[in-house]
Structure formats: C-alpha cells, structure tokens
Design a protein around this motif. Sequence first.
Motif, mmCIF file in Angstrom:
data_model
loop_
_atom_site.group_PDB
_atom_site.id
_atom_site.type_symbol
_atom_site.label_atom_id
_atom_site.label_comp_id
_atom_site.label_asym_id
_atom_site.label_seq_id
_atom_site.Cartn_x
_atom_site.Cartn_y
_atom_site.Cartn_z
ATOM 1 N N ILE A 103 42.207 17.019 36.775
ATOM 2 C CA ILE A 103 40.842 17.059 37.304
ATOM 3 C C ILE A 103 40.660 18.260 38.217
ATOM 4 O O ILE A 103 39.650 18.963 38.156
ATOM 5 C CB ILE A 103 40.505 15.742 38.037
ATOM 6 C CG1 ILE A 103 40.360 14.598 37.034
ATOM 7 C CG2 ILE A 103 39.228 15.893 38.856
ATOM 8 C CD1 ILE A 103 40.111 13.241 37.667
ATOM 9 N N ALA A 104 41.632 18.518 39.097
ATOM 10 C CA ALA A 104 41.534 19.671 39.998
ATOM 11 C C ALA A 104 41.430 20.967 39.209
ATOM 12 O O ALA A 104 40.622 21.851 39.528
ATOM 13 C CB ALA A 104 42.744 19.706 40.929
ATOM 14 N N THR A 105 42.226 21.107 38.153
ATOM 15 C CA THR A 105 42.188 22.302 37.316
ATOM 16 C C THR A 105 40.855 22.427 36.590
ATOM 17 O O THR A 105 40.281 23.514 36.482
ATOM 18 C CB THR A 105 43.340 22.272 36.302
ATOM 19 O OG1 THR A 105 44.588 22.168 36.993
ATOM 20 C CG2 THR A 105 43.340 23.513 35.438
ATOM 21 N N LEU A 106 40.348 21.295 36.104
ATOM 22 C CA LEU A 106 39.084 21.284 35.369
ATOM 23 C C LEU A 106 37.924 21.751 36.232
ATOM 24 O O LEU A 106 37.025 22.464 35.764
ATOM 25 C CB LEU A 106 38.827 19.858 34.853
ATOM 26 C CG LEU A 106 37.493 19.562 34.172
ATOM 27 C CD1 LEU A 106 37.429 20.286 32.830
ATOM 28 C CD2 LEU A 106 37.320 18.060 33.978
ATOM 29 N N LEU A 107 37.928 21.361 37.520
ATOM 30 C CA LEU A 107 36.785 21.617 38.396
ATOM 31 C C LEU A 107 36.934 22.861 39.257
ATOM 32 O O LEU A 107 35.973 23.285 39.908
ATOM 33 C CB LEU A 107 36.556 20.403 39.313
ATOM 34 C CG LEU A 107 36.266 19.068 38.625
ATOM 35 C CD1 LEU A 107 36.093 17.977 39.668
ATOM 36 C CD2 LEU A 107 35.030 19.161 37.742
#
Length: 271
Positions: A144-148
């Motif tokens: 999620i951190a990478t996605l956002l």
Amino acid sequence: MVEADNRPDRLGLGRTAGMYAEERQLEILTRARADGRVEVAGLADALDVTQETVRRDLTVLERQGLLRRVHGGAIPVERLGYEPRLATRREQQREEKTRIARAALDQLPAEGAVLLDSGSTPEALARLLPTDRELTVVTNSLPIATLLADRPQLSVWSLGGLVRGRTYATVDDWARRQLEELSVEVAFLGTNAVTAGHGLSTPLPTEAAVKAAMVAAGKRRVLLADHSKFGRTSFCRFADLADFDVVVTGTELGEAEAAEVEASGPTVVRA
C-alpha cells in the motif's frame, strides 16, 4: 483452459453445446464452499464427467488459490488452518472486495489522517482513494505504501517493524509503539476471522498486537471484510465487533448474519 468432457454435465451443457470449463469449475468451487470439501468421485457423478476431468479442474482451482488439494478431493482455502499469501488473497473474492472498497470510500474524511491496515481488502481501498482531497495515510502494508507513494495529494507514512514475508506487513513492537503515539480520523482494518461472540482474530500474536493498536488509534473504526471471514475464528483475538463503528462487507453475507453483527454494535454496509 481445461477441455470439457464429451458427455453432458449436470448443467445440461456438453462440449458440443459450448460448455466452458470455467462454468464447471465455478460449480465445483460453490459445492466446496457450501459443503466444506468435495471428493473427486462424487463430483464426477454429479457433473457427469470423468474423474480425470474433475482432477484437472481441481488443479486449475488450486493454482488460482481457491482450493487446496487433499487425498481424494479438495478443501476451500477459507476452511484451512493456514494463512494464504497476499498474492493468493488478492484473487479470492476479488469482485466482492472491489465492491467493499467502493462502499468504504463513503467513510473517508474530507481531510486529516487515515490508517490503512495490511491485507488485500484495505489494498483494494487504497487503489480507489480519490485524488480530490489531501490526506495523511498511515499504513503497515509495504504494497500500500508503495502504491500511494507517488500520489502528490497524499502524505504517506509507513510503519516500521518486522516485515512478514507472507503478507508484506510490518508487525511486532516497533510498529505497535509507533501506533501508540498516533490518532487518526478513521482506521480501516481487515481481519482473518470474525464472529459475534469471539470478535476479530488473526493467526499471529505479533500481528494481533499491531491490529489492536490500530483499533486504539482510530477515532472511528471501519472493518473491511468479505463474507468468507464471518463465522470463523483464528488464533489471536484483537478486538470486539463493538469496537467498530461500521462493518463493510459484500451482499454475499446473508441478512441474518448481518443482523447478528449489527446486534453487536456496528452499522453493517453490504455492498
């Protein structure tokens, strides 16, 4: 694609009538989830196909992460005692999880900080976060951190800690201690299992401790859980249903089950 058997199946469709293997595999999966397991011989008789055709279908469903082959048959992964990897969980109830994520958008604040738990359903929500508001997003999910991270309107904070290879979530005391210092407008959590009596639970104590801290950090708490998580318990309990303001699930969860959840406190949204 697995070839259909020459003979008609119970759906009244044979290869010459244009039967798709996916239709038969869906029937097998439905039976497995309803009965808790399926057997090769019984499926062959019920579907009027060869046992070899059934075995090939089971292999396809296992590769998709939906069934686990056992001697003489298969068991749906929801009934097993192990925790599927994140890549597998993304494929399970994919369409339902997308509906849950869309419905959960109504729970987002206009501004402020939100917390996104690790897991495939919170990740589905992350993919749909709107671009018309500035939010601070705190997560223990590396995907999620990478996605956002490259979305300019979002400030993304990734919790540190031990990284679980199965879920790519940070857990243990480092993550828990960081959460103890935080207060967010809304905490969006997932779970491995939930019942009205036992509450929410997950396989590992380290992950349960982090999830409990997430519950404490949220001014409002929203549970995102597909229907397969209900009526099950896992090893470590981390919250009661009464700790949550809203539970967002799919219409696959029956009205009686939803009413039982609402009796415990939260509002239930069936998407």
